[in-house]
Design a protein around this motif. Structure first.
Motif, PDB file in Angstrom:
ATOM      1  N   ASN A   1       0.812  -1.225   0.000  1.00  0.00           N
ATOM      2  CA  ASN A   1       0.000   0.000   0.000  1.00  0.00           C
ATOM      3  C   ASN A   1       0.845   1.273   0.000  1.00  0.00           C
ATOM      4  O   ASN A   1       0.305   2.380   0.070  1.00  0.00           O
ATOM      5  N   SER A   2       2.158   1.128  -0.066  1.00  0.00           N
ATOM      6  CA  SER A   2       3.031   2.311  -0.046  1.00  0.00           C
ATOM      7  C   SER A   2       3.170   2.888  -1.453  1.00  0.00           C
ATOM      8  O   SER A   2       2.936   2.222  -2.459  1.00  0.00           O
ATOM      9  N   GLU A   3       3.583   4.152  -1.512  1.00  0.00           N
ATOM     10  CA  GLU A   3       3.731   4.855  -2.785  1.00  0.00           C
ATOM     11  C   GLU A   3       5.098   4.560  -3.388  1.00  0.00           C
ATOM     12  O   GLU A   3       6.096   4.421  -2.686  1.00  0.00           O
ATOM     13  N   THR A   4       5.142   4.450  -4.702  1.00  0.00           N
ATOM     14  CA  THR A   4       6.405   4.289  -5.409  1.00  0.00           C
ATOM     15  C   THR A   4       6.451   5.291  -6.551  1.00  0.00           C
ATOM     16  O   THR A   4       5.440   5.559  -7.205  1.00  0.00           O
ATOM     17  N   ILE A   5       7.641   5.847  -6.796  1.00  0.00           N
ATOM     18  CA  ILE A   5       7.795   6.938  -7.749  1.00  0.00           C
ATOM     19  C   ILE A   5       8.898   6.604  -8.752  1.00  0.00           C
ATOM     20  O   ILE A   5       9.955   6.088  -8.379  1.00  0.00           O
ATOM     21  N   CYS A   6       8.652   6.901 -10.009  1.00  0.00           N
ATOM     22  CA  CYS A   6       9.699   6.870 -11.033  1.00  0.00           C
ATOM     23  C   CYS A   6       9.882   8.295 -11.530  1.00  0.00           C
ATOM     24  O   CYS A   6       8.945   8.895 -12.073  1.00  0.00           O
ATOM     25  N   LYS A   7      11.070   8.849 -11.313  1.00  0.00           N
ATOM     26  CA  LYS A   7      11.344  10.227 -11.728  1.00  0.00           C
ATOM     27  C   LYS A   7      12.377  10.219 -12.842  1.00  0.00           C
ATOM     28  O   LYS A   7      13.411   9.562 -12.742  1.00  0.00           O
ATOM     29  N   LEU A   8      12.085  10.941 -13.915  1.00  0.00           N
ATOM     30  CA  LEU A   8      12.998  11.072 -15.035  1.00  0.00           C
ATOM     31  C   LEU A   8      13.425  12.517 -15.187  1.00  0.00           C
ATOM     32  O   LEU A   8      12.594  13.435 -15.131  1.00  0.00           O
ATOM     33  N   VAL A   9      14.720  12.724 -15.376  1.00  0.00           N
ATOM     34  CA  VAL A   9      15.243  14.056 -15.693  1.00  0.00           C
ATOM     35  C   VAL A   9      15.048  14.280 -17.190  1.00  0.00           C
ATOM     36  O   VAL A   9      15.374  13.415 -18.011  1.00  0.00           O
TER      37      VAL A   9
END
Length: 457
Positions: A294-302
């Motif tokens: 139930n936790s949040e996961t993030i993919c960040k791209l420059v």
């Protein structure tokens, strides 16, 4: 395998200045923008190329002394075009209201630092090690420096490290001055001039850098920070001590397979190769971390803002006009759906980063200026993807033929940092440097989805 006790020995260092004097216009201050100023706390960006020395049959004609002289001379000629790299940062304090105006001062131009070093390590030691050997970090100068240090430290330092059978050319560049696009434009131009056997009349470059700053309409081109002292915004980040760094190679066929799979799952053709590979990394790194469902996961791209602004900036704009986009979901959602769903989320995040989004972010920064802190850029639930497989790294040859590998230094890394490179063979292949804590790296190396994507059928 290299010994943990092997050390790099510095033989000499000097400062290289532009070959020709600047025009009066080129001596004017270059003011930093809302793209540049947030990066004052980041470390210098460190990228370099590993070359094999000429084979024994040709080695009798190779002189390291001549090679270094040619590098210095061609660097000096290149700096005639890239003169801000030889300068330093400067600050003008204003009292009412208290503010900090930081700019590049071409009038103060001590030069680019140039270092010659040696190490008792072979090319094979670097390439065959499972993890990036720690000695590679010593192939770069200015370890530990942050961009604000560019007031007194060089904005660019070049270290040429002589291996037993190879040469590594590593650059450490101040990130408020140059992003990856700008750095590789410089490196390509330097290589071009080197190959032209530089002399007084041979310092032509095919692409001329543009230093005029992009400014949001109706805003002052002289941007300030609302601080009285640097201690109010400076933070020095300590990278995790036991971080593992490993390169993974995606062949042309494996990249194509991932792209086809992602598009087929979503019944579309709009997902790019980079988005498909990024989605795989996001899924597999998240799985390796064993986060709660139930936790949040993030993919960040420059991403570069050059082509996203309207009118667009030139690809030759020399600066740091980058931004970032994020795809966010829960671990459960990311794992419940396939590669295509993750890739589509990334695609939509990239697509929505248009002219309006760029200008909205800049306007928001003007209202509330911030300087990023590295401690906040790599939270434990993020996969942070930077650099680009589209950079022409292997076009920079310096008379040694194509580099055998590209590598980065130790700076700006943490758990979840991923750096993209073109594959040496071209054709859309990619090399991916993944940085993870040891326990997560171990699980990634055993991840079935990840390993199967690396294997050609």
């Amino acid at each position: 395998m290299t010994s943990p006790t092997v050390s790099v020995k510095r033989v000499s260092e000097c400062f290289v200045k532009p070959q020709h004097d600047h025009s009066q216009d080129a001596k004017q201050p270059i003011y930093l923008t809302p793209f540049d100023l947030p990066f004052l706390n980041l470390n210098y960006s460190q990228k370099g190329l590993l070359f094999a020395k000429p084979p024994p049959s040709e080695n009798q004609h190779f002189s390291i002394t001549t090679f270094l002289n040619n590098l210095r001379n061609s660097l000096s000629a290149t700096l005639t075009h890239f003169y801000p790299l030889a300068a330093r940062l400067a600050t003008r304090k204003q009292q009412n209201p208290p503010s900090y105006v930081i700019y590049i001062d071409p009038e103060n131009s001590p030069g680019v630092k140039f270092i010659h070093a040696t190490v008792d390590v072979s090319v094979s030691d670097i390439l065959t090690s499972t993890y990036v050997p720690s000695v590679v970090h010593s192939f770069f100068d200015l370890n530990g420096a942050i961009c604000h240090d560019g007031h007194t430290l060089p904005l660019l330092s070049i270290q040429v490290t002589e291996l037993t059978d190879g040469i590594f050319i590593g650059g450490s560049v101040n990130h408020v001055l140059a992003d990856g696009t700008s750095f590789w434009l410089f490196m390509s131009s330097w290589s071009q001039i080197f190959k032209s056997n530089v002399n007084e009349n041979a310092c032509f470059v095919s692409r001329t850098p543009i230093f005029k700053r992009w400014v949001l309409e109706q805003h002052d081109p002289i941007t300030s920070l609302p601080f009285s002292y640097p201690d109010e915004f400076i933070e020095r980040y300590e990278r995790p001590q036991h971080l593992k760094e490993r390169f993974f190679h995606f062949t042309t066929a494996s990249v194509s397979k991932l792209k086809t799979k992602a598009n087929t799952e979503c019944n579309t053709e709009k997902i790019s190769s980079l988005q498909a590979v990024s989605a795989l990394l996001w899924r597999c790194v998240t799985r390796a971390r064993h986060q709660p469902l139930n936790s949040e996961t993030i993919c960040k791209l420059v991403v570069s803002n050059r082509g996203r602004a309207n009118p667009p900036m030139s690809e030759d704009y020399f600066g740091n006009p980058i931004g970032s986009v994020s795809a966010t979901t829960t671990v459960e959602e990311l794992m419940a759906h396939g590669l295509g769903c993750a890739a589509l989320r990334i695609h939509e995040a990239v697509r929505s980063h248009d002219d309006k989004a760029v200008k909205t972010q800049v306007a928001r920064w003007y209202r509330n200026p911030v300087v990023y802190k590295m401690s906040g850029l790599l939270p434990p639930n993020i996969t942070h993807i930077g650099s680009s497989p589209r950079f022409d790294m292997y076009g920079c040859e310096f008379g040694l033929g194509k580099a055998v590998a590209a590598r980065s230094g130790m700076m700006n890394k943490g758990d979840g940092k991923v750096t993209m490179y073109p594959g040496r063979e071209g054709g859309g292949s990619m090399d991916v440097e993944v940085c993870l804590l040891p326990e997560y790296m171990m699980d990634l190396e055993c991840d079935e989805e990840f390993i199967s994507a690396l294997i050609e059928e």
